[in-house]
Scaffold this motif. Sequence first.
Motif, mmCIF file in Angstrom:
data_model
loop_
_atom_site.group_PDB
_atom_site.id
_atom_site.type_symbol
_atom_site.label_atom_id
_atom_site.label_comp_id
_atom_site.label_asym_id
_atom_site.label_seq_id
_atom_site.Cartn_x
_atom_site.Cartn_y
_atom_site.Cartn_z
ATOM 1 N N VAL A 41 0.846 -1.190 0.000
ATOM 2 C CA VAL A 41 0.000 0.000 0.000
ATOM 3 C C VAL A 41 0.882 1.241 0.000
ATOM 4 C CG1 VAL A 41 -1.800 1.244 1.259
ATOM 5 C CG2 VAL A 41 -1.792 -1.255 1.249
ATOM 6 N N THR A 42 0.568 2.179 -0.872
ATOM 7 C CA THR A 42 1.327 3.427 -0.950
ATOM 8 C C THR A 42 0.505 4.589 -0.404
ATOM 9 O OG1 THR A 42 0.573 3.789 -3.226
ATOM 10 C CG2 THR A 42 2.695 2.690 -2.934
ATOM 11 N N GLY A 43 1.211 5.595 0.107
ATOM 12 C CA GLY A 43 0.579 6.818 0.561
ATOM 13 C C GLY A 43 0.334 6.910 2.052
ATOM 14 N N MET A 44 0.584 5.852 2.794
ATOM 15 C CA MET A 44 0.350 5.877 4.236
ATOM 16 C C MET A 44 1.538 6.535 4.940
ATOM 17 S SD MET A 44 -1.248 2.048 4.636
ATOM 18 C CE MET A 44 -1.564 2.217 6.372
ATOM 19 N N THR A 45 1.233 7.428 5.899
ATOM 20 C CA THR A 45 2.314 8.137 6.581
ATOM 21 C C THR A 45 2.242 8.100 8.103
ATOM 22 O OG1 THR A 45 1.082 10.218 6.488
ATOM 23 C CG2 THR A 45 2.599 9.758 4.647
ATOM 24 N N CYS A 46 1.075 7.711 8.669
ATOM 25 C CA CYS A 46 0.929 7.824 10.123
ATOM 26 C C CYS A 46 -0.102 6.828 10.659
ATOM 27 C CB CYS A 46 0.512 9.243 10.495
ATOM 28 S SG CYS A 46 -1.123 9.692 9.839
ATOM 29 N N ALA A 47 -0.290 6.849 11.975
ATOM 30 C CA ALA A 47 -1.244 5.950 12.623
ATOM 31 C C ALA A 47 -2.675 6.216 12.163
ATOM 32 C CB ALA A 47 -1.142 6.071 14.139
ATOM 33 N N HIS A 48 -2.991 7.457 11.821
ATOM 34 C CA HIS A 48 -4.333 7.762 11.307
ATOM 35 C C HIS A 48 -4.564 7.052 9.976
ATOM 36 C CE1 HIS A 48 -7.413 10.064 9.128
ATOM 37 N NE2 HIS A 48 -7.994 10.075 10.314
ATOM 38 N N CYS A 49 -3.555 7.020 9.123
ATOM 39 C CA CYS A 49 -3.651 6.289 7.854
ATOM 40 C C CYS A 49 -3.903 4.809 8.128
ATOM 41 C CB CYS A 49 -2.360 6.436 7.048
ATOM 42 S SG CYS A 49 -1.908 8.126 6.619
ATOM 43 N N VAL A 50 -3.172 4.265 9.075
ATOM 44 C CA VAL A 50 -3.317 2.860 9.450
ATOM 45 C C VAL A 50 -4.747 2.603 9.934
ATOM 46 C CG1 VAL A 50 -2.579 1.085 11.086
ATOM 47 C CG2 VAL A 50 -0.878 2.561 9.998
ATOM 48 N N ALA A 51 -5.259 3.475 10.780
ATOM 49 C CA ALA A 51 -6.607 3.311 11.318
ATOM 50 C C ALA A 51 -7.657 3.397 10.213
ATOM 51 C CB ALA A 51 -6.869 4.348 12.398
ATOM 52 N N SER A 52 -7.467 4.302 9.259
ATOM 53 C CA SER A 52 -8.418 4.451 8.152
ATOM 54 C C SER A 52 -8.485 3.187 7.308
ATOM 55 C CB SER A 52 -8.029 5.636 7.263
ATOM 56 O OG SER A 52 -8.127 6.840 7.972
ATOM 57 N N VAL A 53 -7.327 2.644 6.959
ATOM 58 C CA VAL A 53 -7.281 1.418 6.162
ATOM 59 C C VAL A 53 -7.894 0.272 6.946
ATOM 60 C CG1 VAL A 53 -5.718 -0.325 5.202
ATOM 61 C CG2 VAL A 53 -5.350 2.102 4.707
ATOM 62 N N THR A 54 -7.532 0.154 8.198
ATOM 63 C CA THR A 54 -8.026 -0.934 9.029
ATOM 64 C C THR A 54 -9.537 -0.876 9.174
ATOM 65 O OG1 THR A 54 -5.973 -0.998 10.221
ATOM 66 C CG2 THR A 54 -7.852 -2.021 11.286
ATOM 67 N N GLU A 55 -10.068 0.292 9.416
ATOM 68 C CA GLU A 55 -11.511 0.438 9.587
ATOM 69 C C GLU A 55 -12.260 -0.025 8.336
ATOM 70 O OE1 GLU A 55 -14.705 4.046 10.161
ATOM 71 O OE2 GLU A 55 -12.740 4.255 11.094
ATOM 72 N N LYS A 56 -11.809 0.403 7.164
ATOM 73 C CA LYS A 56 -12.476 0.025 5.918
ATOM 74 C C LYS A 56 -12.358 -1.473 5.656
ATOM 75 C CE LYS A 56 -14.425 3.626 4.236
ATOM 76 N NZ LYS A 56 -15.878 3.653 4.114
ATOM 77 N N VAL A 57 -11.182 -2.034 5.847
ATOM 78 C CA VAL A 57 -10.983 -3.457 5.565
ATOM 79 C C VAL A 57 -11.765 -4.309 6.570
ATOM 80 C CG1 VAL A 57 -9.290 -5.322 5.412
ATOM 81 C CG2 VAL A 57 -8.770 -3.084 4.425
ATOM 82 N N CYS A 58 -11.812 -3.896 7.829
ATOM 83 C CA CYS A 58 -12.536 -4.660 8.853
ATOM 84 C C CYS A 58 -14.045 -4.645 8.634
ATOM 85 C CB CYS A 58 -12.200 -4.141 10.244
ATOM 86 S SG CYS A 58 -10.576 -4.665 10.825
ATOM 87 N N GLU A 59 -14.548 -3.730 7.813
ATOM 88 C CA GLU A 59 -15.975 -3.705 7.490
ATOM 89 C C GLU A 59 -16.367 -4.865 6.574
ATOM 90 O OE1 GLU A 59 -16.793 0.134 5.801
ATOM 91 O OE2 GLU A 59 -16.576 1.153 7.723
ATOM 92 N N LEU A 60 -15.392 -5.483 5.909
ATOM 93 C CA LEU A 60 -15.693 -6.583 4.996
ATOM 94 C C LEU A 60 -16.058 -7.836 5.790
ATOM 95 C CD1 LEU A 60 -12.735 -6.162 2.478
ATOM 96 C CD2 LEU A 60 -15.135 -5.556 2.088
ATOM 97 N N PRO A 61 -17.163 -8.490 5.418
ATOM 98 C CA PRO A 61 -17.526 -9.745 6.096
ATOM 99 C C PRO A 61 -16.416 -10.784 5.923
ATOM 100 C CG PRO A 61 -19.323 -8.963 4.696
ATOM 101 C CD PRO A 61 -18.116 -8.118 4.383
ATOM 102 N N GLY A 62 -16.072 -11.437 7.015
ATOM 103 C CA GLY A 62 -15.059 -12.485 6.971
ATOM 104 C C GLY A 62 -13.685 -12.044 7.415
ATOM 105 N N VAL A 63 -13.422 -10.741 7.470
ATOM 106 C CA VAL A 63 -12.104 -10.258 7.904
ATOM 107 C C VAL A 63 -12.018 -10.387 9.416
ATOM 108 C CG1 VAL A 63 -10.595 -8.238 8.108
ATOM 109 C CG2 VAL A 63 -11.783 -8.706 5.946
ATOM 110 N N THR A 64 -10.962 -11.055 9.888
ATOM 111 C CA THR A 64 -10.784 -11.270 11.318
ATOM 112 C C THR A 64 -9.633 -10.469 11.915
ATOM 113 O OG1 THR A 64 -9.374 -13.190 10.922
ATOM 114 C CG2 THR A 64 -11.741 -13.603 11.231
ATOM 115 N N ASN A 65 -8.666 -10.079 11.083
ATOM 116 C CA ASN A 65 -7.517 -9.347 11.606
ATOM 117 C C ASN A 65 -6.810 -8.634 10.466
ATOM 118 O OD1 ASN A 65 -5.926 -8.820 14.031
ATOM 119 N ND2 ASN A 65 -4.272 -9.827 12.943
ATOM 120 N N VAL A 66 -6.290 -7.455 10.765
ATOM 121 C CA VAL A 66 -5.501 -6.685 9.800
ATOM 122 C C VAL A 66 -4.216 -6.274 10.506
ATOM 123 C CG1 VAL A 66 -5.394 -4.593 8.409
ATOM 124 C CG2 VAL A 66 -7.557 -5.820 8.618
#
Length: 111
Positions: free
Chosen positions: A46-71
């Motif tokens: 993944v490109t463009g991530m610079t901080c913990a907020h970026c990490v949280a944004s990606v994690t929140e979106k990916v965790c919304e997918l059914p079946g995702v257990t950990n990022v």
Amino acid sequence: MDDNQHIIGSNNTVGVNTVGVNTVGLNTVGVNTVDSKTLDSQQFDVTGMTCAHCVASVTEKVCELPGVTNVTVELHPGQVSRVVVATDTPVSSDAISRAIAEAGYAAVASS
């Protein structure tokens, strides 16, 4: 765990989704899953991530997918970061890439 590794996950118990932030001595974001079996694990560059907020944004979106257990995110500010997505049911890499794009970042599945 190095100073740039972030662990993010979801905790789905009794119908409640929990996302937490812990920063005691380590750059760790989130909570671990409880009572889940990992069926599959996929990695993304993944490109463009610079901080913990970026990490949280990606994690929140990916965790919304059914079946995702950990990022898990290995953050490399200004470079290519590694995102590992664990699932307990099949989730397509396209769906995960779209979720990362919805968070505002470009992702390419990696091996």
